[in-house]
Design an enzyme around this catalytic site. Structure first.
Site, PDB file in Angstrom:
ATOM      1  N   CYS A  73       0.822  -1.207   0.000  1.00 53.26           N
ATOM      2  CA  CYS A  73       0.000   0.000   0.000  1.00 53.26           C
ATOM      3  C   CYS A  73       0.863   1.267   0.000  1.00 53.26           C
ATOM      4  O   CYS A  73       1.902   1.325   0.643  1.00 53.26           O
ATOM      5  CB  CYS A  73      -0.941   0.081   1.199  1.00 53.26           C
ATOM      6  N   ARG A  89       4.038   0.030  -4.819  1.00 56.30           N
ATOM      7  CA  ARG A  89       3.799  -0.555  -3.491  1.00 56.30           C
ATOM      8  C   ARG A  89       2.512  -1.381  -3.427  1.00 56.30           C
ATOM      9  O   ARG A  89       2.268  -2.089  -2.466  1.00 56.30           O
ATOM     10  CB  ARG A  89       3.708   0.563  -2.434  1.00 56.30           C
ATOM     11  N   TRP A 102      -2.684  -2.800  -1.737  1.00 55.07           N
ATOM     12  CA  TRP A 102      -2.300  -4.206  -1.945  1.00 55.07           C
ATOM     13  C   TRP A 102      -3.064  -4.955  -0.869  1.00 55.07           C
ATOM     14  O   TRP A 102      -2.728  -4.865   0.315  1.00 55.07           O
ATOM     15  CB  TRP A 102      -0.788  -4.358  -1.788  1.00 55.07           C
ATOM     16  N   ASN A 127      -1.679   2.087   5.764  1.00 53.07           N
ATOM     17  CA  ASN A 127      -0.771   1.056   5.237  1.00 53.07           C
ATOM     18  C   ASN A 127      -0.332   0.225   6.436  1.00 53.07           C
ATOM     19  O   ASN A 127       0.196   0.767   7.401  1.00 53.07           O
ATOM     20  CB  ASN A 127       0.443   1.726   4.570  1.00 53.07           C
ATOM     21  N   GLY A 128      -0.567  -1.095   6.373  1.00 51.37           N
ATOM     22  CA  GLY A 128      -0.186  -1.955   7.496  1.00 51.37           C
ATOM     23  C   GLY A 128      -1.311  -2.921   7.805  1.00 51.37           C
ATOM     24  O   GLY A 128      -2.218  -3.112   6.996  1.00 51.37           O
ATOM     25  N   GLU A 133      18.473 -16.500  -8.530  1.00 48.79           N
ATOM     26  CA  GLU A 133      17.933 -15.173  -8.786  1.00 48.79           C
ATOM     27  C   GLU A 133      17.385 -15.073 -10.217  1.00 48.79           C
ATOM     28  O   GLU A 133      16.330 -14.482 -10.445  1.00 48.79           O
ATOM     29  CB  GLU A 133      19.046 -14.148  -8.505  1.00 48.79           C
ATOM     30  N   LYS A 146      13.524 -14.213 -11.130  1.00 45.95           N
ATOM     31  CA  LYS A 146      13.116 -13.119 -12.015  1.00 45.95           C
ATOM     32  C   LYS A 146      12.156 -13.624 -13.077  1.00 45.95           C
ATOM     33  O   LYS A 146      11.142 -13.008 -13.354  1.00 45.95           O
ATOM     34  CB  LYS A 146      14.326 -12.489 -12.719  1.00 45.95           C
ATOM     35  N   GLU A 152       8.696 -14.505 -11.539  1.00 42.42           N
ATOM     36  CA  GLU A 152       7.861 -13.424 -11.007  1.00 42.42           C
ATOM     37  C   GLU A 152       7.359 -12.453 -12.064  1.00 42.42           C
ATOM     38  O   GLU A 152       6.285 -11.898 -11.913  1.00 42.42           O
ATOM     39  CB  GLU A 152       8.521 -12.699  -9.828  1.00 42.42           C
ATOM     40  N   HIS A 191      20.473 -35.314  -8.991  1.00 44.26           N
ATOM     41  CA  HIS A 191      19.797 -35.867  -7.814  1.00 44.26           C
ATOM     42  C   HIS A 191      18.285 -35.658  -7.880  1.00 44.26           C
ATOM     43  O   HIS A 191      17.615 -35.670  -6.853  1.00 44.26           O
ATOM     44  CB  HIS A 191      20.375 -35.249  -6.534  1.00 44.26           C
ATOM     45  N   LYS A 228       6.157  -4.111  -3.855  1.00 44.11           N
ATOM     46  CA  LYS A 228       7.574  -3.806  -3.731  1.00 44.11           C
ATOM     47  C   LYS A 228       8.055  -3.954  -2.303  1.00 44.11           C
ATOM     48  O   LYS A 228       9.165  -4.385  -2.054  1.00 44.11           O
ATOM     49  CB  LYS A 228       7.805  -2.373  -4.210  1.00 44.11           C
TER      50      LYS A 228
HETATM   51  C1  F6R Z   1      12.139 -10.136  -6.007  1.00 42.82           C
HETATM   52  C2  F6R Z   1      12.061  -9.209  -4.889  1.00 42.82           C
HETATM   53  C3  F6R Z   1      11.751  -9.757  -3.542  1.00 42.82           C
HETATM   54  C4  F6R Z   1      12.469  -8.950  -2.452  1.00 42.82           C
HETATM   55  C5  F6R Z   1      11.991  -9.413  -1.063  1.00 42.82           C
HETATM   56  C6  F6R Z   1      12.752  -8.711   0.044  1.00 42.82           C
HETATM   57  O1  F6R Z   1      12.426  -9.494  -7.204  1.00 42.82           O
HETATM   58  O2  F6R Z   1      12.209  -8.034  -5.055  1.00 42.82           O
HETATM   59  O3  F6R Z   1      12.057 -11.114  -3.449  1.00 42.82           O
HETATM   60  O4  F6R Z   1      13.841  -9.124  -2.581  1.00 42.82           O
HETATM   61  O5  F6R Z   1      10.623  -9.155  -0.928  1.00 42.82           O
HETATM   62  O6  F6R Z   1      12.609  -7.340  -0.050  1.00 42.82           O
HETATM   63  P1  F6R Z   1      13.617  -6.338   0.615  1.00 42.82           P
HETATM   64  O7  F6R Z   1      14.945  -6.523  -0.036  1.00 42.82           O
HETATM   65  O8  F6R Z   1      13.035  -4.991   0.355  1.00 42.82           O
HETATM   66  O9  F6R Z   1      13.682  -6.679   2.073  1.00 42.82           O
END
Ligand code: F6R
Length: 608
Positions: A2, A27, A75, A101-102, A487, A491, A494, A510, A603
């Protein structure tokens, strides 16, 4: 989760709020809303399911006048994303509007109490409950809104950043926070309030970051009046905002994600600036200088993080153990906080987070502190909750990352990990001077090599075209290329919604090898290092089963080049992340996915 934004001043509030919401849309983006108080003291509330642009369309023919307003992009946590559950929420009398937000964890018991006292609810949100709780306090205690918010928040368990607007008070907003971020911009006869600084950039440079459990009265013509919810007066600490407008715009790229991929060479330089000294072959990390001894003699360095940041920690663990010979553990913050880990005052815990607001990572920090460990942070957002909750830390200086999928933030975290490993190795004397010097010289050349990689990655688009319709993909690498494989897979899944897994290459036999057939593309990170020969054997195993091979190889490679269906070359170094990002990006674009705002994600994950 949010985004909240609010304005009070002489200008029309609506355009400022909408622009602010657009900057905060990363967000959360399942519904949005705005509340405005017009000159006739009418409270106009407009909400829409979907994005901020849907809200704009909905409000286009409505009265959006007023010099005071609050707005929200959501969100969903409680209640499905629809118009009724969208914020702002209005109290039963219609006098108060609130954005939040929360999560209010005890909202059900408060709701039951309020229902007994005659309140009815339109939505299934915790936020509407909080709005009516404030109204109930105001009515039963006969106090003003500032005091009512303060008292009400003493009854609340959970996290919040809220802004409250009241009919009849066109010159005042009340805001408060705990566990969710909030920043107040102080302009000339106007105030801007937001979840982070992005809506404030370009409007004022004077900001105050509200602390946990603080409530603030923001009144035109008066200084900010801050109290804790325990009723203790606090002084606002005004700071200068260093962000500029360029850093939050797309600069000609189609998506923020692509812009952020291309920013990597610059941000690696920024992350190293003032820290890496290639003339003297030294690294200095001022932020943690006073804790270097603890790091050096720690029983364990324990990294805690989530998602992409966790992958950066894994790279860090390989580097620190290898170069500085200090034992390192890497923990998912969400597991660490509940599994009663053995942590002692002889351990140093390092929390890693781009946003600095991740709820699980914050909880892990709290736990580590209770167990007496020194807790350091590696964070991107200055003034964020994690940067303030830790004893000291290192900022990654990646600039605002707007694309929901993390890209340059990971690169900057890895850059910090390399510097940390080199600094600890220097202090420990665990590397020969010439070996360390060679490493530092190479680190200094990374931005150039990254630029080369980006300049020569045009054909990644052709590879993406070829594989955009596959259902599964495997990413394999060894040593520090293994977290990079994880990673790369993250990517892809997601942003393009293709199922992908990352494995240490040798683990393939394995289990995952059972998946290999002519329809399974496997991305090998086959750059030139100590396990190269072994990775070549793994490539052969995939080839023997007709799997398709995409190999990231060093420029001088001969063997992997011959075996692979497609290769992506990088210079003789370890800057291999960009091609994986580009591959995920192009596949997602070709599949018509929303690259910057993938479904179901946000985010900043400020809930468990
Ligand atoms: C993936 C991504 C998430 C964040 C995770 C932790 O692309 O961005 O996996 O890495 O939510 O977020 P932070 O780094 O903000 O604690």
């Amino acid at each position: 989760m949010c985004g909240i934004v609010a304005y009070i001043g002489q200008q029309e509030a609506y355009p400022i709020l909408i622009e602010g919401l657009k900057r905060l849309e990363y967000r959360g983006y399942d519904s949005a809303g705005v509340a405005l108080l017009n000159e006739n003291n009418e409270l106009n509330v407009y909400k829409a399911k979907g994005k901020v642009s849907d809200l704009e369309a909905f409000a286009s023919s409505k009265d959006v006048s007023g010099h005071i307003g609050i707005a929200h992009t959501r969100w969903a946590t409680h209640g499905e994303p629809n118009q009724v559950n969208a914020h702002p929420h209005v109290s039963q009398s219609g006098n108060i509007a609130l954005i939040h937000n929360g999560i209010i964890e005890n909202y059900l018991s408060i709701r039951k109490e309020l229902e007994k006292r005659g309140f009815t609810f339109k939505s299934s949100t915790d936020t509407e409950v909080l709005t009516n709780l404030i109204e109930d306090v105001q009515q039963s205690e006969h106090v003003d809104l500032f005091e009512a918010v303060r008292i009400a928040l003493n009854h609340v368990v959970g996290a919040y950043a809220i802004v409250v607007l009241e009919k009849g008070h066109p010159d005042q907003l009340i805001a408060a926070r705990k566990g969710s971020p909030m920043v107040i911009g102080i302009g000339d006869g106007e105030y801007f309030i937001a979840s982070d600084a992005t809506p404030i950039v370009g409007r004022t440079q004077k900001v105050v970051y509200l602390e946990d459990e603080q409530v603030v009265k923001i009144k035109l013509g008066e200084e900010l009046h801050i109290k804790t919810i325990q009723d203790v007066e606090a002084m606002p600490y005004v700071q200068e905002l260093k962000m500029n407008l360029d850093s939050i715009e797309k600069a000609g790229f189609d998506h923020f994600m692509m812009k952020e991929i291309y920013e990597q060479p610059t941000i690696v330089r920024d992350t190293m600036r003032g820290r890496l000294n290639p003339e003297a072959n030294t690294v200095r990390l001022g932020g943690i200088q006073q804790y270097e001894k603890q790091l050096l003699y720690a029983d364990n360095i324990v990294f805690v993080a989530c998602g992409t940041s966790w992958h950066a920690c894994l790279v860090g663990s390989y580097l620190i153990e290898n170069l500085a010979k200090i034992p390192v553990k890497v923990e998912y913050a969400s597991e660490f906080r509940y599994r009663n880990p053995v942590i002692t005052p002889h351990d140093v815990v390092i929390a890693v987070s781009q946003s600095g607001e991740t709820a699980d990572t914050l909880a892990a920090i709290q736990l580590a502190k209770e167990k007496g460990a020194v807790v350091l942070g590696i964070c991107n957002v200055i003034g964020s909750s994690i940067s303030r909750a830790t004893d000291a830390g290192i900022y990654t200086h990646a600039g605002p990352e707007i694309g929901v999928a993390s890209t340059k933030a990971f690169t900057s975290q890895v850059t910090v990990m390399v510097m940390l490993a080199l600094r600890l190795a220097e202090l420990k004397g665990s590397m020969k001077d010439e070996e360390r010097a060679a490493f530092i010289q190479e680190l200094d050349r990374i931005p150039e090599k990254m630029q080369w990689t980006l300049d020569h990655s045009g054909h990644v688009k052709d590879i993406a075209e070829k594989y955009k319709d596959v259902r599964n993909m495997l990413y394999l690498g060894r040593l520090q290329n293994y977290p990079v494989a994880l990673e790369g897979a993250l990517k892809l899944k997601e942003i393009s919604y293709i199922h992908a897994e990352g494995y240490p290459a040798a683990e393939m036999k394995h289990g995952p090898i059972a998946l290999i057939d002519k329809d399974m593309p496997v991305v090998f990170i086959a750059t030139n290092h100590s396990t190269y020969e072994k990775v070549i054997s793994n490539i052969q195993e995939v080839k023997a089963r007709n799997g398709k091979i995409i190999a990231i190889i060093s420029q001088k490679d001969v063997l992997a080049r011959k075996m692979a269906d497609y290769v992506i070359e990088i210079p003789e170094t370890e800057c291999l992340y960009s091609p994986l990002l580009a591959l995920a990006y192009h596949i997602a674009v070709m599949r018509g996915c929303n690259v910057d705002q993938p479904r179901n994600l946000a985010k900043s994950v400020t809930v468990e």
